[in-house]
Design a protein around this motif. Structure first.
Motif, short mmCIF file in Angstrom:
data_model
loop_
_atom_site.label_atom_id
_atom_site.label_comp_id
_atom_site.label_asym_id
_atom_site.label_seq_id
_atom_site.Cartn_x
_atom_site.Cartn_y
_atom_site.Cartn_z
N GLN A 65 -5.91 95.52 -44.34
CA GLN A 65 -7.23 95.39 -43.74
C GLN A 65 -8.21 94.71 -44.70
O GLN A 65 -8.95 93.81 -44.32
N LYS A 66 -8.16 95.10 -45.96
CA LYS A 66 -9.05 94.53 -46.99
C LYS A 66 -8.75 93.05 -47.19
O LYS A 66 -9.66 92.22 -47.29
N ARG A 67 -7.46 92.70 -47.23
CA ARG A 67 -7.07 91.30 -47.43
C ARG A 67 -7.53 90.43 -46.26
O ARG A 67 -8.08 89.34 -46.47
N TYR A 68 -7.31 90.88 -45.04
CA TYR A 68 -7.75 90.10 -43.87
C TYR A 68 -9.25 89.86 -43.91
O TYR A 68 -9.71 88.77 -43.61
N LYS A 69 -10.00 90.88 -44.31
CA LYS A 69 -11.46 90.77 -44.34
C LYS A 69 -11.90 89.83 -45.47
O LYS A 69 -12.72 88.95 -45.26
N GLY A 73 -11.72 86.67 -43.38
CA GLY A 73 -12.95 87.03 -42.67
C GLY A 73 -12.71 87.60 -41.29
O GLY A 73 -13.55 87.47 -40.40
N ILE A 74 -11.53 88.22 -41.09
CA ILE A 74 -11.23 88.82 -39.78
C ILE A 74 -10.89 90.30 -39.97
O ILE A 74 -10.53 90.73 -41.05
N SER A 75 -10.99 91.05 -38.90
CA SER A 75 -10.62 92.46 -38.93
C SER A 75 -9.22 92.63 -38.36
O SER A 75 -8.64 91.68 -37.81
N ASP A 78 -9.28 91.77 -34.76
CA ASP A 78 -9.19 90.33 -34.52
C ASP A 78 -7.74 89.86 -34.60
O ASP A 78 -7.28 89.07 -33.77
N TYR A 79 -7.01 90.35 -35.61
CA TYR A 79 -5.60 90.01 -35.76
C TYR A 79 -4.81 90.46 -34.53
O TYR A 79 -4.03 89.69 -33.97
N ASP A 80 -5.04 91.69 -34.10
CA ASP A 80 -4.33 92.22 -32.93
C ASP A 80 -4.65 91.43 -31.67
O ASP A 80 -3.78 91.20 -30.83
N ALA A 81 -5.91 90.99 -31.54
CA ALA A 81 -6.30 90.19 -30.37
C ALA A 81 -5.58 88.84 -30.39
O ALA A 81 -5.09 88.37 -29.35
N MET A 82 -5.50 88.20 -31.57
CA MET A 82 -4.76 86.93 -31.69
C MET A 82 -3.28 87.14 -31.37
O MET A 82 -2.67 86.33 -30.68
N SER A 96 9.45 85.54 -31.74
CA SER A 96 8.64 86.76 -31.72
C SER A 96 9.26 87.91 -32.50
O SER A 96 8.70 88.98 -32.54
N ASN A 97 10.39 87.69 -33.13
CA ASN A 97 11.05 88.78 -33.83
C ASN A 97 10.72 88.81 -35.32
O ASN A 97 11.39 89.47 -36.09
N GLU A 98 9.69 88.07 -35.75
CA GLU A 98 9.34 88.01 -37.15
C GLU A 98 7.89 88.44 -37.37
O GLU A 98 7.08 88.39 -36.45
N ALA A 99 7.59 88.83 -38.59
CA ALA A 99 6.20 89.15 -38.94
C ALA A 99 5.41 87.85 -38.95
O ALA A 99 5.93 86.80 -39.34
N LEU A 100 4.17 87.90 -38.54
CA LEU A 100 3.36 86.70 -38.44
C LEU A 100 2.27 86.66 -39.51
O LEU A 100 1.62 87.66 -39.78
N CYS A 101 2.09 85.48 -40.08
CA CYS A 101 1.08 85.25 -41.11
C CYS A 101 -0.18 84.69 -40.45
O CYS A 101 -0.11 84.02 -39.42
N VAL A 102 -1.31 84.92 -41.09
CA VAL A 102 -2.56 84.33 -40.61
C VAL A 102 -2.62 82.91 -41.15
O VAL A 102 -2.56 82.69 -42.35
#
Length: 158
Positions: A65-69, A73-75, A78-82, A96-102
């Motif tokens: 959470q801290k890293r995303y913010k 600059g997202i919460s 926001d990540y879950d909505a994307m 869809s079977n992999e972890a996703l990066c921002v």
């Protein structure tokens, strides 16, 4: 039947002055007994594997959470909505079977979407240059055509 706990919860929820009084008392207690609390926590982390795992999970979530913010600059919301908009899949390869990066633009620092590690790395290695990526795609298509024509000519000779 009277329940002191229920009375306290109700009063705590409804009365801001009482709530602040209770919180101040809790702060004073924690400050006064800081070492004792720290020692109990240390021992519990050593002896209780379930507690240790819960704490590690909580710590991972907090760091995420801290890293995303800080970085993007997202919460987490926001990540879950994307993630939901992309149906839980990479925006490029649709896996869809992999972890996703921002994925974000390094120039303007805007978040573009969520990508798998391979697609995110590919964009990074090409310095986010569309021209570079188009040239790479043209190269791959030309190589595929050349390979297909050489395979056809070999089959005709045999």
């Amino acid at each position: 039947m009277f329940s002191h706990r229920a009375w306290h919860k109700k009063r705590f929820a409804e009365n801001a002055e009482y709530r602040e009084k209770v919180r101040a008392a809790q702060r004073r207690y924690r400050e006064k007994h800081k070492e004792k609390i720290r020692e109990r926590r240390r021992l519990k982390l050593q002896r209780d594997p379930d507690f240790r795992e819960r704490e590690r999970a909580r710590d991972r979530e907090w760091k995420r959470q801290k890293r995303y913010k800080q970085v993007y600059g997202i919460s987490l919301a926001d990540y879950d909505a994307m993630l939901q908009r992309q149906d839980g899949a990479c925006a490029i390869c649709k896996k869809s079977n992999e972890a996703l990066c921002v994925d974000h633009c390094h120039g303007c620092n805007e978040v573009r979407g969520l990508l798998c590690a391979k697609c995110n790395s590919a964009l990074g290695f090409c310095n986010d240059s569309p021209e570079h990526l188009l040239a790479a795609a043209a190269y791959l298509l030309a190589a595929r055509k050349a390979q297909a024509s050489s395979t056809t000519s070999v089959a005709l000779v045999e």
